[in-house]
Motif scaffolding. Structure first.
Motif, short mmCIF file in Angstrom:
data_model
loop_
_atom_site.label_atom_id
_atom_site.label_comp_id
_atom_site.label_asym_id
_atom_site.label_seq_id
_atom_site.Cartn_x
_atom_site.Cartn_y
_atom_site.Cartn_z
N GLU A 6 0.83 -1.21 0.00
CA GLU A 6 0.00 0.00 0.00
C GLU A 6 0.86 1.25 0.00
OE1 GLU A 6 -4.00 1.60 2.23
OE2 GLU A 6 -3.00 -0.19 2.97
N LYS A 7 1.92 1.27 0.77
CA LYS A 7 2.81 2.43 0.84
C LYS A 7 3.50 2.68 -0.51
CE LYS A 7 6.76 4.21 3.41
NZ LYS A 7 7.80 3.89 4.40
N TYR A 17 -5.28 4.28 -7.47
CA TYR A 17 -5.31 3.32 -6.36
C TYR A 17 -6.57 3.52 -5.52
CZ TYR A 17 -3.84 0.80 -2.17
OH TYR A 17 -3.78 -0.04 -1.11
N GLN A 18 -6.91 4.77 -5.24
CA GLN A 18 -8.13 5.06 -4.48
C GLN A 18 -9.37 4.61 -5.25
OE1 GLN A 18 -7.85 9.28 -3.78
NE2 GLN A 18 -7.26 8.97 -1.64
N GLY A 27 -8.89 -5.17 -2.37
CA GLY A 27 -7.98 -4.68 -1.34
C GLY A 27 -6.69 -4.17 -1.94
N PRO A 28 -5.70 -3.90 -1.10
CA PRO A 28 -4.44 -3.34 -1.58
C PRO A 28 -3.68 -4.25 -2.53
CG PRO A 28 -4.34 -3.75 0.79
CD PRO A 28 -5.73 -4.02 0.36
N ILE A 34 -3.47 -5.03 -10.21
CA ILE A 34 -4.17 -4.56 -11.42
C ILE A 34 -3.47 -3.33 -11.99
CG2 ILE A 34 -6.32 -3.55 -12.27
CD1 ILE A 34 -7.79 -5.45 -10.29
N LEU A 35 -3.15 -2.37 -11.13
CA LEU A 35 -2.49 -1.15 -11.59
C LEU A 35 -1.11 -1.43 -12.15
CD1 LEU A 35 -3.51 1.44 -8.86
CD2 LEU A 35 -4.30 1.31 -11.23
N ALA A 36 -0.38 -2.35 -11.54
CA ALA A 36 0.95 -2.69 -12.03
C ALA A 36 0.89 -3.31 -13.42
CB ALA A 36 1.64 -3.64 -11.05
N GLU A 37 -0.10 -4.13 -13.66
CA GLU A 37 -0.20 -4.79 -14.96
C GLU A 37 -0.81 -3.90 -16.03
OE1 GLU A 37 1.29 -7.57 -15.67
OE2 GLU A 37 1.92 -7.80 -13.59
N ILE A 38 -1.71 -3.01 -15.65
CA ILE A 38 -2.32 -2.11 -16.63
C ILE A 38 -1.32 -1.05 -17.08
CG2 ILE A 38 -4.02 -0.26 -16.92
CD1 ILE A 38 -5.98 -1.90 -15.33
N GLY A 39 -0.57 -0.51 -16.14
CA GLY A 39 0.33 0.60 -16.47
C GLY A 39 -0.48 1.87 -16.52
#
Length: 149
Positions: A6-7, A17-18, A27-28, A34-39
C-alpha cells in the motif's frame, strides 16, 4: 506485507489506487496488482481493448451460417492481469449485490463449467467498471460514482 504494498503504490498513482480500492472486495494487493499490470490507462481506447489485453475475450467459431455457442476464452494476453481481474471479480461478487446477481444469472444459464464461465463473464463486467473509474478519475459508490477530491 499489505502495508508495504500500500505504501509503495500510494506513492506512484494515488488517485487510481483510491478508485480501485473504493470497489468493495478489492484490497491493496488486488488493486496494486491490477495497476501494475495495466500501467497507464492512456494505452487503452475502450474497455474492449483492456479486456483483450487481459485475454478476457472469446474466439469466434463459425463456418458459413453455423456459429458455435460453445466458444473458448482466448487467453492470449497478460496472464497476470487476467488472474488479478478474475480474483477481483470473485471478491467483488461477494460484496456487491449487483455483481452477485449477475454471477448467479450466468451460473444458471449453462450446465457445464458453470463457475468458470460465470466468473469470467463477471470479470468482464468488472473490466467495464474499472475502465470507467480509471478513465474518469472517479471512485465507486453503492448508488453512484463520484469524483475523487
Amino acid at each position: 506485507m499489505d502495508k508495504a504494498i500500500e505504501k509503495t503504490i500510494k506513492g506512484l498513482n494515488t488517485s487510481e489506487y483510491q478508485s480501485l480500492k473504493s470497489i468493495p472486495g478489492i484490497g491493496p494487493v488486488l488493486a496494486s496488482g491490477i495497476l501494475a499490470e495495466i500501467g497507464t490507462m492512456k494505452s487503452f481506447t475502450s474497455h474492449n481493448a483492456l479486456a483483450k489485453y487481459a485475454g478476457l475475450t472469446w474466439r469466434v467459431d463459425q463456418s458459413g451460417n453455423y456459429t458455435s455457442e460453445n466458444t473458448r476464452m482466448t487467453k492470449t494476453g497478460n496472464k497476470y492481469l487476467r488472474y488479478y481481474l478474475i480474483e477481483a471479480a470473485n471478491c467483488v461478487k461477494n460484496h456487491v449485490p449487483d455483481y452477485k446477481e449477475y454471477y448467479y444469472k450466468k451460473f444458471s444459464e449453462v450446465k457445464i463449467h458453470q463457475h468458470r464461465r460465470a466468473l469470467a463473464l463477471t470479470s468482464r463486467k468488472l473490466v467495464r467498471l474499472i475502465f470507467s473509474l480509471l478513465t474518469k478519475n472517479q471512485i465507486y459508490s453503492n448508488d453512484k460514482v463520484g469524483e475523487i477530491q
